[in-house]
Design an enzyme around this catalytic site. Structure first.
Site, PDB file in Angstrom:
ATOM      1  N   LYS A   1       0.812  -1.467   0.106  1.00  7.69           N
ATOM      2  CA  LYS A   1       0.028  -0.273  -0.062  1.00  7.69           C
ATOM      3  C   LYS A   1       1.272   1.388   0.032  1.00  7.69           C
ATOM      4  CE  LYS A   1      -1.570   1.346   4.295  1.00  7.69           C
ATOM      5  NZ  LYS A   1      -1.790   2.740   4.433  1.00  7.69           N
ATOM      6  N   ASN A   2       1.772   0.769   0.934  1.00  8.96           N
ATOM      7  CA  ASN A   2       2.616   2.618   1.491  1.00  8.96           C
ATOM      8  C   ASN A   2       3.661   2.871   0.352  1.00  8.96           C
ATOM      9  OD1 ASN A   2       1.069   3.368   3.865  1.00  8.96           O
ATOM     10  ND2 ASN A   2       2.860   1.926   4.988  1.00  8.96           N
TER      11      ASN A   2
ATOM     12  N   CYS B   1      -3.976  12.731  12.458  1.00  9.99           N
ATOM     13  CA  CYS B   1      -4.799  11.641  12.626  1.00  9.99           C
ATOM     14  C   CYS B   1      -4.890  11.078  13.545  1.00  9.99           C
ATOM     15  CB  CYS B   1      -4.135  11.304  11.144  1.00  9.99           C
ATOM     16  SG  CYS B   1      -2.660  10.568  11.546  1.00  9.99           S
TER      17      CYS B   1
ATOM     18  N   ARG C   1       0.567  14.617  13.665  1.00  7.53           N
ATOM     19  CA  ARG C   1       1.773  14.257  11.969  1.00  7.53           C
ATOM     20  C   ARG C   1       1.988  15.235  10.911  1.00  7.53           C
ATOM     21  NH1 ARG C   1      -0.955   8.622   9.433  1.00  7.53           N
ATOM     22  NH2 ARG C   1       1.126   8.653   8.522  1.00  7.53           N
TER      23      ARG C   1
ATOM     24  N   ASP D   1       4.477  -0.139  11.797  1.00  3.50           N
ATOM     25  CA  ASP D   1       3.390   0.102  11.452  1.00  3.50           C
ATOM     26  C   ASP D   1       2.964  -1.464  12.047  1.00  3.50           C
ATOM     27  OD1 ASP D   1       2.894   1.997  10.360  1.00  3.50           O
ATOM     28  OD2 ASP D   1       2.813   1.593   8.750  1.00  3.50           O
TER      29      ASP D   1
ATOM     30  N   ARG E   1      -8.661  -0.235   4.051  1.00  3.70           N
ATOM     31  CA  ARG E   1      -7.642   1.063   3.917  1.00  3.70           C
ATOM     32  C   ARG E   1      -6.525  -0.427   3.255  1.00  3.70           C
ATOM     33  NH1 ARG E   1      -7.301   6.431   7.064  1.00  3.70           N
ATOM     34  NH2 ARG E   1      -5.490   6.605   5.229  1.00  3.70           N
TER      35      ARG E   1
HETATM   36  N1  EPU Z   1       6.999  14.610  10.938  1.00  5.29           N
HETATM   37  C1  EPU Z   1       6.764  15.446  10.901  1.00  5.29           C
HETATM   38  N2  EPU Z   1       7.945  16.162  10.145  1.00  5.29           N
HETATM   39  C2  EPU Z   1       7.102  15.700   9.101  1.00  5.29           C
HETATM   40  C3  EPU Z   1       6.634  14.501   8.886  1.00  5.29           C
HETATM   41  C4  EPU Z   1       6.814  13.874   9.690  1.00  5.29           C
HETATM   42  O1  EPU Z   1       7.204  16.047  12.233  1.00  5.29           O
HETATM   43  O2  EPU Z   1       6.431  16.960   8.430  1.00  5.29           O
HETATM   44  C5  EPU Z   1       7.004  13.374  11.836  1.00  5.29           C
HETATM   45  C6  EPU Z   1       5.081  12.515  12.475  1.00  5.29           C
HETATM   46  O3  EPU Z   1       4.536  12.575  12.431  1.00  5.29           O
HETATM   47  C7  EPU Z   1       5.925  10.990  12.275  1.00  5.29           C
HETATM   48  C8  EPU Z   1       7.477  10.951  12.045  1.00  5.29           C
HETATM   49  O4  EPU Z   1       8.065  12.110  11.772  1.00  5.29           O
HETATM   50  O5  EPU Z   1       6.626  11.670  14.078  1.00  5.29           O
HETATM   51  C9  EPU Z   1       7.841   9.822  11.219  1.00  5.29           C
HETATM   52  O6  EPU Z   1       6.962  10.167   9.944  1.00  5.29           O
HETATM   53  P1  EPU Z   1       6.696  10.366   8.853  1.00  5.29           P
HETATM   54  O7  EPU Z   1       6.242  10.732   7.914  1.00  5.29           O
HETATM   55  O8  EPU Z   1       7.975   8.756   8.607  1.00  5.29           O
HETATM   56  O9  EPU Z   1       6.127   9.059   8.277  1.00  5.29           O
HETATM   57  P2  EPU Z   1       4.421   8.921   6.819  1.00  5.29           P
HETATM   58  O10 EPU Z   1       5.502   8.963   5.479  1.00  5.29           O
HETATM   59  O11 EPU Z   1       3.573  10.225   7.318  1.00  5.29           O
HETATM   60  C10 EPU Z   1       4.648   6.708   6.796  1.00  5.29           C
HETATM   61  C11 EPU Z   1       3.488   5.766   6.517  1.00  5.29           C
HETATM   62  C12 EPU Z   1       2.793   5.707   7.838  1.00  5.29           C
HETATM   63  C13 EPU Z   1       4.229   4.843   8.720  1.00  5.29           C
HETATM   64  C14 EPU Z   1       5.380   6.030   8.528  1.00  5.29           C
HETATM   65  C15 EPU Z   1       6.164   5.236   9.049  1.00  5.29           C
HETATM   66  C16 EPU Z   1       2.697   6.016   3.944  1.00  5.29           C
HETATM   67  C17 EPU Z   1       1.515   6.230   3.223  1.00  5.29           C
HETATM   68  N3  EPU Z   1       2.103   5.974   5.643  1.00  5.29           N
HETATM   69  O12 EPU Z   1       4.123   8.082   6.890  1.00  5.29           O
HETATM   70  O13 EPU Z   1       1.980   4.273   8.063  1.00  5.29           O
HETATM   71  O14 EPU Z   1       4.030   4.946   9.713  1.00  5.29           O
HETATM   72  O15 EPU Z   1       5.609   5.922   7.234  1.00  5.29           O
HETATM   73  O16 EPU Z   1       7.191   4.489   8.881  1.00  5.29           O
HETATM   74  O17 EPU Z   1       3.822   5.699   3.373  1.00  5.29           O
HETATM   75  C18 EPU Z   1       0.852   2.976   8.089  1.00  5.29           C
HETATM   76  O18 EPU Z   1       0.171   2.340   7.209  1.00  5.29           O
HETATM   77  O19 EPU Z   1      -0.674   1.848   8.945  1.00  5.29           O
HETATM   78  C19 EPU Z   1       0.821   3.930   8.664  1.00  5.29           C
HETATM   79  C20 EPU Z   1       0.289   5.221   9.257  1.00  5.29           C
END
Ligand code: EPU
Length: 423
Positions: free
Chosen positions: A22-23, A118, A123, A309, A401
């Site tokens: 998915k991701n 969320c 996030r 995850d 999802r």
């Molecule tokens: N963060 C910030 N600022 C940003 C971006 C992230 O502070 O601009 C923080 C987040 O709040 C979090 C940390 O950095 O505390 C890591 O977040 P990251 O950006 O790595 O997560 P994401 O890209 O929003 C993806 C996956 C998530 C998975 C995370 C961590 C997708 C669509 N989502 O989210 O997947 O948990 O990486 O591996 O790729 C799931 O599939 O259930 C899911 C939540």
């Protein structure tokens, strides 16, 4: 709303095919916005999040067709005729922010709604924005939208170091840098397999990228990208989830398409807990070594560490382990919402801040429980497989999802599981 009924039924045996990630798919799909030529993704997962991304891309003028029962996505974006990603779609899924980098890189302007918080944490998207700003973007945050412009119509290569590792921000910056003028170096970049998959796909489209999978990714911007066909990498989180089925319920399951390199840290914890994982020609074969599993401590970290995850699902397993386990959640501040639900099934869990202490019990008992997010919902199904009696998991739209055909995949291994259709 649908619910899922699970009846604990003893050891399970069989094969489970693992879908495309998915991701990964959610970050590959926006790559279509970078080129006027078609992008074909094979091994796509059939999930509601993919339907949401389809809807978003179509709202921007892209054509997206799901072929072969959704396994193949044919995308094409001759021109972007609308550069505004509306709140109505973006609010449904945070990954929507990934259209910002590509639109800005191709046409020099974009307006994208801020996704908002969320259930699992606040996030923010500040790191996505900082990386794009480093590439010369002018950003203005008004009315809940990011209004972005690249002066002169084109982003510029830049050296940018992420202050913390972010999967999404690395992806957005990588997508954008492919068409920027000059070289971009992304430091402290995320190393997840989904990033590696994105870089491979972009390279097939003509991008010049090096270093994906390490902390430093170097991108030499090109003037245009062309069409490509790319298979989506295996879903390591779906893989890890199904690896837990024989661990929690007993029996033996072969996860088809699974590879150890995708789930290294997770498989090590399973081994320490007394679960055997063997790589075969077809995937990963998993069974319990002997008797009850043992407690292990787990800390979530960016890849190659233990994935956040899989934390909820691992907690379900540890609820029935011998001894006390400590789980530390380091990525998201509110990702223990499954704990009170597991406690309704007889689990002994004490949550303090980002730490959960789980004291294993011999047996969980079925109960009505509620899914609060995607990974939490599947952890409750896993717990139901090991529980005495019936578990009814409500609000399973979260599950849809990210997990395709769960009932089918688990029933094939002998589980008693069915979907109860709601209105
Ligand atoms: N963060 C910030 N600022 C940003 C971006 C992230 O502070 O601009 C923080 C987040 O709040 C979090 C940390 O950095 O505390 C890591 O977040 P990251 O950006 O790595 O997560 P994401 O890209 O929003 C993806 C996956 C998530 C998975 C995370 C961590 C997708 C669509 N989502 O989210 O997947 O948990 O990486 O591996 O790729 C799931 O599939 O259930 C899911 C939540």
């Amino acid at each position: 709303m649908d619910s899922i009924l699970v009846k604990g039924n003893g050891p399970l045996k069989g094969e489970i095919p693992i879908a495309g990630a998915k991701n990964a798919c959610l970050t590959l799909m926006p790559a279509t916005l970078l080129s006027e030529e078609p992008l074909t993704l094979t091994n796509a997962p059939r999930l509601s999040d993919i339907a949401t991304m389809t809807q978003l891309l179509q709202s921007l003028g892209a054509e997206v067709a799901a072929l072969q029962d959704g396994l193949v996505l044919a995308l094409s974006s001759h021109a972007i005729d609308n550069h505004r990603a509306d709140y109505d779609i973006v609010r449904k899924m945070r990954a929507s922010i990934l259209v910002l980098g590509p639109m800005l890189a191709r046409d020099g302007h974009a307006v994208v709604s801020l996704p908002g918080g969320c259930a699992i944490g606040a996030r923010p998207v500040d790191l996505h924005l900082k990386a794009l700003e480093a590439m010369g973007a002018d950003l203005d945050l008004r009315d809940g939208y990011v209004h972005a412009k690249a002066p002169g119509g084109r982003l510029k290569g830049a050296v940018f170091e992420f202050p913390l590792v972010s999967v999404g921000a690395t992806e957005n910056a990588l997508l954008a840098a492919t068409l920027a003028k000059g070289t971009t170096v992304l430091k402290n970049a995320a190393r997840e397999p989904e990033i590696v998959d994105l870089a491979r796909c972009l390279r097939r489209m003509g991008a010049q990228i090096e270093g994906e999978g390490s902390g430093t990714i170097t991108i030499q911007g090109v003037d245009r990208l062309h069409g490509a066909t790319h298979p989506v990498v295996t879903d390591r989180i779906e893989l890890g989830t199904y690896m837990l089925v024989p661990a929690i319920a007993g029996g033996e399951v072969e996860c088809l398409g699974g590879r150890l390199e995708l789930v290294g840290a997770f498989a090590e914890k399973l081994d320490a807990a007394g679960v055997s994982v063997t790589e075969t020609a077809r995937g990963l074969k998993v069974s319990r070594k002997n008797g009850r599993v043992r407690a292990v401590d787990v800390t979530t970290e960016p890849f190659p560490g233990f994935p956040t995850d899989l934390q909820a699902q691992m907690m379900a397993l540890l609820c029935t382990a011998e001894g006390t386990s400590v789980l530390e959640e380091k990525i998201f501040e509110n990702r223990f919402m499954h704990a009170p639900e597991l406690m309704r099934m007889g689990a002994r869990i004490d949550v303090r801040g980002g730490t959960a202490t789980v004291t294993g019990v011999e047996k969980l008992r079925g109960a009505p429980v509620m899914a609060t997010d995607l990974r939490a919902s599947v952890s409750l199904i896993l717990a139901g497989l090991a529980a005495e009696g019936e578990t009814v998991v409500s609000r399973v739209y979260h599950l849809d999802r990210g997990y395709e055909r769960v009932e089918e995949k688990l029933s094939a291994c002998g589980a008693r599981i069915e979907r109860i259709r709601g209105n």
